[in-house]
Design a protein around this motif. Structure first.
Motif, PDB file in Angstrom:
ATOM      1  N   ARG A  10       0.803  -1.212   0.000  1.00 60.22           N
ATOM      2  CA  ARG A  10       0.000   0.000   0.000  1.00 60.22           C
ATOM      3  C   ARG A  10       0.843   1.273   0.000  1.00 60.22           C
ATOM      4  NH1 ARG A  10      -2.068   3.930   2.529  1.00 60.22           N
ATOM      5  NH2 ARG A  10      -4.217   4.573   2.331  1.00 60.22           N
ATOM      6  N   SER A  11       2.081   1.194   0.399  1.00 61.01           N
ATOM      7  CA  SER A  11       2.932   2.389   0.439  1.00 61.01           C
ATOM      8  C   SER A  11       3.141   2.997  -0.950  1.00 61.01           C
ATOM      9  CB  SER A  11       4.279   2.079   1.089  1.00 61.01           C
ATOM     10  OG  SER A  11       5.035   1.209   0.284  1.00 61.01           O
ATOM     11  N   CYS A  13       0.630   3.319  -3.104  1.00 58.62           N
ATOM     12  CA  CYS A  13      -0.659   3.885  -3.486  1.00 58.62           C
ATOM     13  C   CYS A  13      -0.771   5.320  -2.969  1.00 58.62           C
ATOM     14  CB  CYS A  13      -1.802   3.066  -2.882  1.00 58.62           C
ATOM     15  SG  CYS A  13      -1.850   1.346  -3.417  1.00 58.62           S
ATOM     16  N   GLU A  14      -1.715   6.055  -3.526  1.00 62.49           N
ATOM     17  CA  GLU A  14      -2.014   7.397  -3.029  1.00 62.49           C
ATOM     18  C   GLU A  14      -2.644   7.269  -1.632  1.00 62.49           C
ATOM     19  OE1 GLU A  14      -1.332  10.332  -4.504  1.00 62.49           O
ATOM     20  OE2 GLU A  14      -0.328   9.219  -6.091  1.00 62.49           O
ATOM     21  N   PRO A  15      -2.565   8.311  -0.806  1.00 59.14           N
ATOM     22  CA  PRO A  15      -3.114   8.223   0.565  1.00 59.14           C
ATOM     23  C   PRO A  15      -4.597   7.853   0.630  1.00 59.14           C
ATOM     24  CG  PRO A  15      -1.776  10.187   0.332  1.00 59.14           C
ATOM     25  CD  PRO A  15      -1.891   9.572  -1.038  1.00 59.14           C
ATOM     26  N   THR A  16      -5.366   8.190  -0.388  1.00 51.54           N
ATOM     27  CA  THR A  16      -6.799   7.883  -0.369  1.00 51.54           C
ATOM     28  C   THR A  16      -7.139   6.560  -1.035  1.00 51.54           C
ATOM     29  OG1 THR A  16      -7.102   9.136  -2.406  1.00 51.54           O
ATOM     30  CG2 THR A  16      -7.418  10.336  -0.332  1.00 51.54           C
ATOM     31  N   GLU A  17      -6.135   5.837  -1.519  1.00 54.13           N
ATOM     32  CA  GLU A  17      -6.373   4.584  -2.219  1.00 54.13           C
ATOM     33  C   GLU A  17      -6.186   3.378  -1.309  1.00 54.13           C
ATOM     34  OE1 GLU A  17      -5.182   5.500  -6.799  1.00 54.13           O
ATOM     35  OE2 GLU A  17      -3.558   4.952  -5.456  1.00 54.13           O
ATOM     36  N   CYS A  38      -3.827  -0.593  -6.858  1.00 47.82           N
ATOM     37  CA  CYS A  38      -4.353   0.516  -6.067  1.00 47.82           C
ATOM     38  C   CYS A  38      -5.649   1.005  -6.706  1.00 47.82           C
ATOM     39  CB  CYS A  38      -3.366   1.681  -6.047  1.00 47.82           C
ATOM     40  SG  CYS A  38      -1.778   1.275  -5.322  1.00 47.82           S
ATOM     41  N   TYR A  39      -6.623   1.288  -5.883  1.00 46.91           N
ATOM     42  CA  TYR A  39      -7.843   1.879  -6.421  1.00 46.91           C
ATOM     43  C   TYR A  39      -8.509   2.746  -5.369  1.00 46.91           C
ATOM     44  CZ  TYR A  39     -11.355  -0.987  -4.079  1.00 46.91           C
ATOM     45  OH  TYR A  39     -12.165  -1.560  -3.150  1.00 46.91           O
ATOM     46  N   GLU A  40      -9.284   3.680  -5.837  1.00 44.98           N
ATOM     47  CA  GLU A  40     -10.012   4.622  -4.989  1.00 44.98           C
ATOM     48  C   GLU A  40     -11.327   3.960  -4.567  1.00 44.98           C
ATOM     49  OE1 GLU A  40     -10.033   8.113  -3.002  1.00 44.98           O
ATOM     50  OE2 GLU A  40      -8.582   7.793  -4.591  1.00 44.98           O
TER      51      GLU A  40
END
Length: 51
Positions: A10-11, A13-17, A38-40
């Protein structure tokens, strides 16, 4: 062309993903874990066995 992006954890990915496990067939395993995508998440998404 569109390509899938696979990450180690997860590191990347974007903070919201959210990082979701990704499986692909290989020569010796029909369902091999190759990393994460990664997904939103949407409002109805809850982490379950797919994560």
């Amino acid at each position: 062309m569109t390509y899938d992006r696979f990450v180690r954890d997860r590191s990347f990915c974007e903070p919201t993903e959210i990082a979701k496990r990704a499986f692909r067939p290989t020569r010796d395993n029909a369902n091999c874990l190759i990393g994460y995508t990664c997904y939103e998440p949407g409002p109805g998404d809850w982490p379950g066995e797919d994560f």
